[in-house]
Write an enzyme that holds these catalytic residues in place. Structure first.
Site: not given
Ligand code: FDA
Length: 311
Positions: A133, A183
């Site tokens: 991570d 990732r």
């Molecule tokens: P964004 O935040 O723009 O969200 C897009 C849409 O997704 C939102 O409008 C909502 O509908 C939905 N959504 C997003 N988050 C949600 C939540 N918590 N609850 C409900 N709906 C939600 N970060 C990091 O700093 N280090 C890491 O190692 C990882 N590892 C990791 C692995 C995996 C498999 C994922 C999916 C994510 C991570 N993250 C992470 C977290 C990442 O940095 C980020 O904070 C979240 O994925 C939210 O960002 P989105 O890309 O989803 O987009």
């Protein structure tokens, strides 16, 4: 970015709130939406249920900033056991994701690296990928250096990179010729604007540009693996259009989401033939991790409040 993001991420670092929240039953009920339980058994059961829906998984045992060697050793033992258990489940395509600060990075980088090496070595024997991570920018350099070092033990080892950091383009250029497994995530920590883009629009643009780079002909020739980790449906649609236009086969990359978020979309992607992986977090040290989930979507606070109501 949403206005509550900063305060919620600051709250993630508060020991007082940590104590209060973990004692409250209504908070625990709200957390269960994103977490199948606190034990490895519950994590594995969730992975099996996802397998039956055509989804792969990544298991992660919650915890960070472990301050002593004995605690870090217990985490190593946990992952060694988890890897053995994963392999014993027929047809389970599950990987694990570790945090270096949970393995003793704050004690000393060598401690975390030695602990991670034991997990990576066992995973290689079992043919299972380990991910590292990415945590806050305090740890970015040491995490990347450790990754490069540990990769000698198993070239399948992967690392998360955060699209919101200004530096990530350069990190990608460094890791790309190695054929690294990356990732890509947007980034979940509280960072100053000198280090991380504050505007969602810029982060999304950076994310899409990095996906393009990690999927281009040079990256593919180098053997790069990319896991596109986002719940952002607009970005996912853009990535789908990009791979279609460039003729990238569907088995050269995968999508990944967190357990409990966009469940319908996870299944839909898998049914469309995209490799799709769900990251399942479990364990009792869920407070800072859960606050980051609230910060990503403050509407999630409504679930906490709803759980506080009687009946
Ligand atoms: P964004 O935040 O723009 O969200 C897009 C849409 O997704 C939102 O409008 C909502 O509908 C939905 N959504 C997003 N988050 C949600 C939540 N918590 N609850 C409900 N709906 C939600 N970060 C990091 O700093 N280090 C890491 O190692 C990882 N590892 C990791 C692995 C995996 C498999 C994922 C999916 C994510 C991570 N993250 C992470 C977290 C990442 O940095 C980020 O904070 C979240 O994925 C939210 O960002 P989105 O890309 O989803 O987009």
């Amino acid at each position: 970015m949403n206005l509550l993001r900063g305060p919620l991420l600051a709250a993630a670092e508060s020991p007082w709130l940590h104590r209060q929240a973990t004692r409250r039953r209504f908070v625990r009920r709200a957390v269960s939406r994103f977490m199948p339980g606190e034990t490895l058994d519950e994590g594995l059961d969730a992975a099996i249920r996802l397998r039956d829906q055509g989804l792969s998984s990544i298991l992660t045992y919650l915890g960070e900033n472990v301050g002593d060697r004995a605690e870090a050793e217990a985490v190593v033992q946990h992952y060694l056991q988890a890897l053995d258990r994963i392999r014993r489940v027929p047809g389970l395509d599950a990987e694990v994701s570790i945090k270096l600060t949970q393995l003793g990075l704050d004690v000393a980088p060598e401690v975390a690296c030695e602990n991670a090496a034991r997990i990576v070595t066992r995973a290689r024997e079992l043919g299972c990928r380990v991910w590292i991570d990415m945590e806050s920018t305090r740890y970015t350099d040491v995490t990347i250096e450790s990754f490069v070092h540990l990769r000698a033990l198993d070239p399948r080892l992967g690392i998360a990179l955060q699209a919101y950091l200004h530096r990530t383009r350069a990190d990608v250029e460094r890791l790309l010729p190695l054929g690294a497994a990356i990732r890509l995530v947007k980034g979940a920590y509280r960072e100053p604007p000198e280090l991380a883009m504050p505007r969602k629009r810029d982060v999304d643009q950076s994310f899409f540009a990095l996906v393009g780079r990690l999927l281009d002909a040079q990256a593919r020739a180098a053997g790069v693996w990319i896991t596109v980790a986002t719940h952002d449906l607009a970005l996912i649609a853009r990535v789908q259009a990009l791979v279609a236009s460039q003729g990238v086969p569907k088995d050269r990359f995968e999508f990944a989401m967190l357990y409990g978020i966009q469940r319908g979309e996870q299944v839909r992607l898998a049914r469309q033939g995209y490799r799709t992986r769900v990251l399942i977090s479990y364990g009792s040290h869920w407070f800072p991790w859960y606050m980051r989930r609230l910060a990503e979507r403050p509407a999630n606070l409504l679930f906490v409040l709803r759980n506080a109501l009687p009946g």
